[in-house]
Design a protein around this motif. Structure first.
Motif, PDB file in Angstrom:
ATOM      1  N   SER A  52       0.791  -1.411   0.041  1.00 17.43           N
ATOM      2  CA  SER A  52      -0.003   0.190  -0.031  1.00 17.43           C
ATOM      3  C   SER A  52       0.958   1.211   0.068  1.00 17.43           C
ATOM      4  O   SER A  52       2.054   1.421   0.325  1.00 17.43           O
ATOM      5  N   ARG A  72      -5.121   9.391   2.415  1.00 14.96           N
ATOM      6  CA  ARG A  72      -5.470   8.817   1.028  1.00 14.96           C
ATOM      7  C   ARG A  72      -4.583   7.425   0.911  1.00 14.96           C
ATOM      8  O   ARG A  72      -3.522   7.387   1.189  1.00 14.96           O
ATOM      9  N   THR A  74      -3.763   3.951  -0.929  1.00 19.31           N
ATOM     10  CA  THR A  74      -3.833   3.217  -2.133  1.00 19.31           C
ATOM     11  C   THR A  74      -3.436   1.674  -1.999  1.00 19.31           C
ATOM     12  O   THR A  74      -2.394   1.498  -1.744  1.00 19.31           O
ATOM     13  N   HIS A  75      -4.211   0.851  -2.216  1.00 12.40           N
ATOM     14  CA  HIS A  75      -3.806  -0.815  -1.948  1.00 12.40           C
ATOM     15  C   HIS A  75      -3.227  -1.268  -3.328  1.00 12.40           C
ATOM     16  O   HIS A  75      -3.566  -0.539  -4.508  1.00 12.40           O
ATOM     17  N   PRO A  82      -1.934   0.145  -8.949  1.00 15.44           N
ATOM     18  CA  PRO A  82      -2.867   0.507  -7.948  1.00 15.44           C
ATOM     19  C   PRO A  82      -4.035  -0.547  -8.163  1.00 15.44           C
ATOM     20  O   PRO A  82      -4.590  -0.776  -9.310  1.00 15.44           O
ATOM     21  N   GLU A  84      -7.058  -0.517  -5.513  1.00 15.22           N
ATOM     22  CA  GLU A  84      -8.184   0.081  -5.028  1.00 15.22           C
ATOM     23  C   GLU A  84      -7.623   1.445  -4.051  1.00 15.22           C
ATOM     24  O   GLU A  84      -6.600   1.302  -3.746  1.00 15.22           O
ATOM     25  N   SER A  85      -8.648   2.149  -3.961  1.00 20.07           N
ATOM     26  CA  SER A  85      -8.268   3.885  -3.115  1.00 20.07           C
ATOM     27  C   SER A  85      -9.446   4.057  -2.331  1.00 20.07           C
ATOM     28  O   SER A  85     -10.494   3.742  -2.447  1.00 20.07           O
ATOM     29  N   ARG A  87     -10.378   7.120   1.110  1.00 15.53           N
ATOM     30  CA  ARG A  87     -10.079   8.459   1.616  1.00 15.53           C
ATOM     31  C   ARG A  87     -10.584   8.364   2.806  1.00 15.53           C
ATOM     32  O   ARG A  87     -12.026   7.700   3.097  1.00 15.53           O
TER      33      ARG A  87
END
Length: 146
Positions: A52, A72, A74-75, A82, A84-85, A87
């Motif tokens: 991540s 934020r 990001t996996h 990337p 999935e993201s 927040r």
């Protein structure tokens, strides 16, 4: 006089700006030890793990004296792309960079890393099902002329 002694220039003071350097003590915590890279520069804390990328933007809310941490996350897929993201905002009170605030940010960063690790583990251990649509009975309707 000894001619082998070289005059060294005086070190210049470094101007430290932003809120993130107050969180630099987090770098010594074992929860961020597996990170590939971590930085606390200006108003951003960034932590790069193999699974991540986590960024935390810090903003002091002058009206109420609170600190907003905008995360934020990001996996990353195993190939580094990337996947999935996410927040999330977290509002903290107290002196900026205090031990309580550092602990709250560290706790959130660690939770994000654990979630990314669990996602990667689930993907790695997922068993592909065989396509059973060919073996499933289906209803067919035919028009018959009378």
């Amino acid at each position: 006089m000894n001619e082998s002694v070289v005059a060294r220039p005086r070190p210049r003071p470094v101007l430290v700006r932003g809120l993130a350097p107050r969180f630099a003590l987090m770098m010594c915590d074992p929860r961020v030890a597996p990170a590939l890279r971590m930085s606390c520069v200006e108003d951003t804390i960034e932590v790069h793990y193999p699974e991540s990328y986590i960024s935390c933007r810090l903003l002091r809310l002058p009206a109420c004296g609170l600190l907003r941490c905008s995360f934020r996350v990001t996996h990353l897929a195993p190939d580094g792309s990337p996947e999935e993201s996410h927040r999330m905002d977290l509002v903290l009170d107290g002196p900026t960079g205090s031990a309580a605030q550092r602990e709250a940010v560290l706790h959130r960063i660690y939770a994000f890393r654990c979630a990314a690790t669990a996602t990667r583990l689930r993907l790695a251990t997922r068993v592909a099902r065989p396509d059973d649509s060919l073996h499933r009975p289906s209803a067919r309707a035919h028009m018959v002329a009378a």
